[in-house]
Design an enzyme around this catalytic site. Structure first.
Site, short mmCIF file in Angstrom:
data_model
loop_
_atom_site.label_atom_id
_atom_site.label_comp_id
_atom_site.label_asym_id
_atom_site.label_seq_id
_atom_site.Cartn_x
_atom_site.Cartn_y
_atom_site.Cartn_z
N LYS A 38 22.23 69.74 -23.38
CA LYS A 38 22.74 70.73 -22.44
C LYS A 38 21.69 71.02 -21.37
O LYS A 38 20.50 71.19 -21.68
CB LYS A 38 23.11 72.01 -23.20
CG LYS A 38 23.78 73.09 -22.38
CD LYS A 38 24.18 74.25 -23.30
CE LYS A 38 24.85 75.37 -22.53
NZ LYS A 38 25.27 76.47 -23.43
N SER A 89 29.47 79.81 -26.84
CA SER A 89 29.29 78.68 -25.93
C SER A 89 29.22 77.31 -26.59
O SER A 89 29.29 76.30 -25.90
CB SER A 89 28.02 78.89 -25.07
OG SER A 89 28.23 79.94 -24.17
N SER A 127 29.88 77.62 -22.59
CA SER A 127 29.14 76.99 -21.51
C SER A 127 28.61 75.60 -21.85
O SER A 127 28.09 74.90 -20.97
CB SER A 127 27.97 77.88 -21.08
OG SER A 127 27.05 78.06 -22.15
#
Length: 461
Positions: free
Chosen positions: A78, A176, A152
């Protein structure tokens, strides 16, 4: 010859350790799939093609190959976690493009275990929202590219669901990991507080944790063990199929579809799938009853204050003119919450005192992972703050309590929604129960298998 893209991490690592395949060939197959299909998905901000091949060659030359749990396994990271030599943009134009000097501790642990970082995945700006879009690109759900991949950790989830990598690293401050896992038909594990080193800014006042996204319980367990630095994560434990675990006993499981956020209800299709999962676990011998956690009436206000306050911390030092309007307003509300004394440090302790008796009676809580379909993929960062906040809250009210309380929680595929997208349920446990949740996920996987990757116009893996 069959491509290694789409194979599980357990399968790949075992084959590499037995020298049935070279890490270079495994990585090359995954890079080829990314090059062919990521234009339709938008998982990656950066693909490290040449660097990943060089790293794969270095793994193949290691003398301790037989002891590497993730030998030759391609992983995605990420884009809010530092990767040595790459910029960390966190989905924003306001962040510097300066390459990181060192890996984040979680990235370092994956690499030490033999994993190869093939790229950095898209996130929404400062990882605020449950849709992944921004100035660097839009991450789409591989099962339906017209829909968001969630957020996210949306780019990471899209990468795994598309078969670009078998594992991806993300983090979870209000869902997330679990939200994009639920949208994309994956297992997403948010570990409990302290199980995996965080070491990344304020972490939304201690609500955020790093964890794995995977297509099987065995892969999720393997990656979690490496991230947590568990001493028994040697390669010999992960040769074939499910890793060893204690004898599965009957658990006391509470089933609930009640939303913790006042005024937000769980949709019928999502409640029905969770009810079906409850029946499946009951049929497997577990004691399952309907019981609702005693969520406080003020939970929505508390979590909104921490959500905005955490973003206000993350936005400090960034040029506000380079932030999207929704992010600026989110941060401004967080500063107001701080001035009003709404960011007290005792919220976690108060919630856990309230939840304590519930989890003394029940080993595990089973809920829907989502409450509504994810929004359409698009430029949500160009829309207003209220539209984004309402869309997020309506879709995913079930995940935030377990960030505030610090308890482990896992989203996993179960069934299919009327839209044809994967369904998902959430399992929540007591502190330290990550392996118990993974055991339960493995049992559900055996009883109710799922398609591991999205078709993308071809037979699913």
């Amino acid at each position: 010859m069959t491509s290694w893209a789409g194979r599980t991490a357990v399968d790949i690592a075992g084959a590499v350790r037995r020298k049935e395949v070279a890490p270079r060939d495994v990585v090359a197959d995954h890079l080829a799939r990314i090059a062919a299909l990521d234009g339709r998905v938008g998982a990656f901000r950066v693909v490290r093609a040449a660097a990943a091949v060089a790293e794969a060659d270095a793994i193949g030359a290691r003398g301790d190959l037989s002891r590497l749990p993730l030998a030759g396994v391609p992983v995605a990271v990420k884009d809010n976690l530092p990767v040595r030599g790459e910029s960390t943009r966190n989905g924003s134009a306001a962040t510097p493009a300066t390459p990181a000097d060192e890996d984040h501790v979680t990235v370092a642990r994956l690499r030490a275990a033999g994993a190869v970082v093939v790229g950095l995945t898209h996130v929404p700006e400062l990882c605020v929202y449950g849709t992944t879009d921004g100035v660097h690109g839009i991450a789409r759900n591989p099962w339906d590219p017209a829909r968001t991949a969630g957020g996210s950790s949306g780019g990471s989830a899209a990468a795994v669901a598309a078969g670009f990598v078998p594992l991806a690293l993300g983090n979870d401050g209000m869902g997330s990991l679990r939200i994009p896992a639920a949208h994309c038909g994956l297992i997403g594990l948010k570990p409990g507080t302290g199980r995996v080193p965080f070491e990344l800014g304020g972490g939304w006042f201690g609500m955020s944790e790093h964890g794995p996204l995977a297509t099987t319980a065995a892969d999720a367990r393997l990656m979690f063990s490496v991230l947590a630095g568990e001493p028994d994560d040697g390669a010999g434990d992960f040769e074939e199929g499910e890793p060893p675990h204690p004898e599965r006993g009957a658990l006391s499981i509470a089933f609930s579809t009640r939303s913790p956020v006042a005024g937000v209800r769980v949709g019928g299709a999502y409640a029905a799938l969770a009810r079906r999962a409850a029946r499946t676990l009951s049929g497997a011998g577990h004691h399952v009853v309907t019981a609702h956690p005693p969520y406080p009436a003020t939970f929505g206000a508390v979590i909104l204050a921490r959500w905005t306050g955490g973003v206000a911390q993350d936005a400090e030092g960034l040029d506000p003119q380079l932030l999207a309007p929704r992010t600026r307003r989110h941060a401004r509300l967080g500063r107001i919450a701080g001035h009003l004394g709404m960011l007290r440090t005792d919220h976690r302790a108060a919630l856990n005192r309230r939840l304590g008796p519930f989890f003394e009676e029940y080993d595990v809580l089973l809920t829907p992972a989502l409450a509504r379909p994810g929004p359409a993929a698009g430029a949500w960062h160009e829309r207003g703050w209220l539209a984004n906040t309402l869309a997020n809250t309506a879709c995913s009210p079930m995940t935030p309590p377990w960030n505030l309380s610090g308890r482990p929680a896992l989203a996993m595929p179960f069934g299919t929604l009327p839209s044809g997208l994967p369904g998902s349920v959430q399992l929540v446990g007591r502190p330290g129960s990550e392996h118990q949740l993974l055991d339960l996920a493995a049992q559900l996987q055996e009883l109710h298998p799922w398609r591991r990757t999205a078709p993308l116009g071809e037979p699913a893996v």
